[in-house]
Write a protein that holds these residues in place. Structure first.
Motif, PDB file in Angstrom:
ATOM      1  N   UNK A   1       0.841  -1.200   0.000  1.00 31.20           N
ATOM      2  CA  UNK A   1       0.000   0.000   0.000  1.00 31.20           C
ATOM      3  C   UNK A   1       0.870   1.241   0.000  1.00 31.20           C
ATOM      4  N   UNK A   2       1.889   1.253   0.811  1.00 30.84           N
ATOM      5  CA  UNK A   2       2.780   2.415   0.878  1.00 30.84           C
ATOM      6  C   UNK A   2       3.453   2.676  -0.464  1.00 30.84           C
ATOM      7  N   UNK A   3       3.857   1.628  -1.157  1.00 31.48           N
ATOM      8  CA  UNK A   3       4.479   1.802  -2.474  1.00 31.48           C
ATOM      9  C   UNK A   3       3.495   2.411  -3.464  1.00 31.48           C
ATOM     10  N   UNK A   4       2.249   1.962  -3.414  1.00 32.40           N
ATOM     11  CA  UNK A   4       1.232   2.487  -4.332  1.00 32.40           C
ATOM     12  C   UNK A   4       0.899   3.942  -4.021  1.00 32.40           C
ATOM     13  N   UNK A   5       0.761   4.258  -2.742  1.00 25.15           N
ATOM     14  CA  UNK A   5       0.463   5.631  -2.361  1.00 25.15           C
ATOM     15  C   UNK A   5       1.607   6.555  -2.767  1.00 25.15           C
ATOM     16  N   UNK A   6       2.850   6.085  -2.638  1.00 28.75           N
ATOM     17  CA  UNK A   6       3.994   6.898  -3.050  1.00 28.75           C
ATOM     18  C   UNK A   6       3.935   7.228  -4.529  1.00 28.75           C
ATOM     19  N   UNK A   7       3.605   6.248  -5.352  1.00 27.04           N
ATOM     20  CA  UNK A   7       3.489   6.485  -6.794  1.00 27.04           C
ATOM     21  C   UNK A   7       2.365   7.477  -7.086  1.00 27.04           C
ATOM     22  N   UNK A   8       1.219   7.276  -6.445  1.00 24.99           N
ATOM     23  CA  UNK A   8       0.094   8.174  -6.690  1.00 24.99           C
ATOM     24  C   UNK A   8       0.425   9.598  -6.284  1.00 24.99           C
ATOM     25  N   UNK A   9       1.060   9.765  -5.120  1.00 31.13           N
ATOM     26  CA  UNK A   9       1.387  11.104  -4.639  1.00 31.13           C
ATOM     27  C   UNK A   9       2.459  11.753  -5.501  1.00 31.13           C
ATOM     28  N   UNK A  10       3.466  10.989  -5.867  1.00 29.57           N
ATOM     29  CA  UNK A  10       4.593  11.551  -6.608  1.00 29.57           C
ATOM     30  C   UNK A  10       4.238  11.892  -8.048  1.00 29.57           C
ATOM     31  N   UNK A  11       3.297  11.162  -8.605  1.00 26.37           N
ATOM     32  CA  UNK A  11       3.008  11.317 -10.033  1.00 26.37           C
ATOM     33  C   UNK A  11       1.586  11.760 -10.327  1.00 26.37           C
TER      34      UNK A  11
END
Length: 492
Positions: free
Chosen positions: A87-97
């Motif tokens: 989940x943290x990896x997915x949220x990082x992608x969503x937030x960053x991009x």
């Protein structure tokens, strides 16, 4: 355009994070296709779970929600989560991009918000464990469907009040409040929530409870699914599983006005152990039936039911009752009494036999009894194919303060779900017309678990006086609207 220091720091941080993932930073808001900026292979390498892209063989099934109405949506990817780190990896992608992101538990969002077009679905379905501690508290994975919850608790002799549909996810149910057949005795699902593990927009895994992140804990009890992050795990207070009695009473066509008047009066004063729903089928004239559940013996329940039926002044056309254990009663209300627990799972992605369903629905909340029940009868006359379900909110759920949790409708009589079993333009028009007409009788109210994309002034309808506090909390935990969608708290 001038950029303040906070915006500048955020843009710099995103650039570094995207570079670290092999992604290209996005500035100035989301591009036409944020998904095109994502290095999906880099994300895949960070996951323990699986990633499905449009070219993958499992994508067509992975993207499916409960309602086929949303089959034409094409998310950029679906990640089947294996744990909080995914989940943290997915949220990082969503937030960053600047990529739209939505958590999915059961996939029952009435407005399809768990199936974002060109966005990232974070499917937590694999995190479905149910563990009961010696003190009776239950730790439940956010991907557990209600059939998993009820079966797991029943095995330990415990009970949690919740909804009736076996394929609904525990996450969406709880976060919107959680109304079910045991609400009169034990309250809403969210009233029994002790804590939640949640990944917020900054990628931090937090524990929200009375003694940790108390504002977030308040918001997660009725503030709606998908608004504040991705929940990975819940801990609930449970009670000893009771013996239950269930019933149905049907009335002749034309009796709705009398039955509704009697049901409203009886519901307000019924003992906590007695819960009921008045189901109305539109027509010429409309017909109605009362279904319900009683925590106790069948004989005690029937004594109460005799009083309710007598108050209607109508003859019944059918009446029956059964005494069932907790799990059997939950399967009964879920329409899978004749199936095994394994069969009471989705046929398209859960190995069960329960199918998908096309529908259109909306809601209102009756904060007080209708002064003139005949108005509802007139409203539904001639509208074949539509149902309204009035689910009682009386009892334990009504004795909590309206501001003690984010769920605002404490002390209300009932929720009203307006339902048509089709998703055609005609169905949507019919639901909207009845929703608006009912609004003239009960005011601008609505139940967020029956979320309706077309409802006007939805923030007031769903959250009432709790909307300003929810907005402040969303601003604290998601200042950049990572979890934004058309009716998200961040966009109120």
């Amino acid at each position: 355009m001038a950029m303040n220091r906070r915006s500048l720091l955020r843009a710099t941080a995103l650039g570094a994070a995207c570079a670290g993932l092999g992604l290209r930073s996005i500035s100035g808001g989301a591009p036409e296709s944020a998904a095109g900026q994502v290095d999906w292979n880099a994300l895949r390498q960070r996951l323990t779970g699986t990633l499905a892209l449009p070219a993958d063989s499992d994508y067509a099934t992975a993207k499916l929600a409960f309602n086929p109405r949303f089959d034409d949506r094409n998310p950029a990817a679906v990640v089947r989560i294996a744990g909080a780190a995914d989940v943290q990896a997915c949220v990082a992608v969503a937030a960053e991009c600047a990529l739209p992101i939505a958590a999915r538990s059961g996939g029952h969002s009435y407005a399809g918000y768990s199936t974002p077009d060109a966005g990232l679905i974070v499917d937590v379905g694999a995190m479905n464990s149910v563990q009961v501690a010696p003190d009776g508290t239950a730790t439940i994975g956010a991907g557990a469907r209600l059939i998993d919850v009820y079966a797991g608790l029943a095995q330990a002799g415990r009970c949690l009040p919740g909804g009736s549909c076996p394929t609904v996810g525990i996450a969406g149910l709880t976060l919107g409040g959680g109304l079910g057949v045991l609400a009169g005795k034990y309250g809403l699902t969210c009233d029994n929530l002790l804590s939640a593990q949640i990944v917020t927009a900054d990628g931090v895994l937090r524990r929200a409870a009375a003694d940790s992140e108390p504002d977030l804990y308040w918001a997660l009890r009725g503030g709606g699914g998908g608004n504040f992050g991705v929940v990975t795990e819940f801990t609930f207070r449970t009670v000893e599983a009771p013996q239950l009695a269930v019933f149905q009473v049907r009335f002749p066509d034309g009796a709705l006005t009398d039955v509704l008047g009697a049901w409203q009066s009886f519901t307000r004063s019924a003992p906590d152990e007695f819960w009921s729903t008045l189901g109305i089928s539109a027509g010429s004239p409309p017909s109605c039936r009362i279904n319900g559940c009683y925590v106790g013996t069948e004989s005690d329940m029937n004594a109460l039911l005799d009083k309710l039926v007598a108050a209607t002044g109508a003859q019944t056309t059918n009446r029956y009752s059964l005494s069932l254990d907790y799990l059997a009663a939950m399967k009964y209300f879920g329409g899978c009494a004749n199936y095994s627990t394994e069969q009471c799972h989705p046929s398209w992605n859960g190995g069960g036999v329960l199918g998908r369903e096309s529908f259109t629905a909306s809601s209102r909340v009756l904060t007080q009894p209708l002064a003139d029940p005949s108005r509802l009868t007139d409203m539904l006359t001639g509208r074949e194919g539509m149902d309204i379900l009035l689910d009682s909110l009386a009892g334990a759920a009504g004795r909590i303060g309206a501001c003690d949790t984010a769920f605002p409708y404490r002390g209300a009589l009932a929720t009203a779900q307006i339902y048509v079993g089709a998703s055609t333009p005609e169905a949507r028009t019919a639901v909207s017309e009845v929703r608006d007409a009912l609004g003239t009788l009960v005011g601008n109210t609505g139940f967020v678990n029956y979320i309706d994309h077309d409802l006007s002034d939805w923030s007031t309808a769903y959250y009432g006086g709790n909307a300003p506090r929810l907005r402040r909390i969303a601003g604290q935990y998601d200042p950049h609207c990572v979890f934004g969608f058309d009716q998200s708290v961040t966009k109120m």
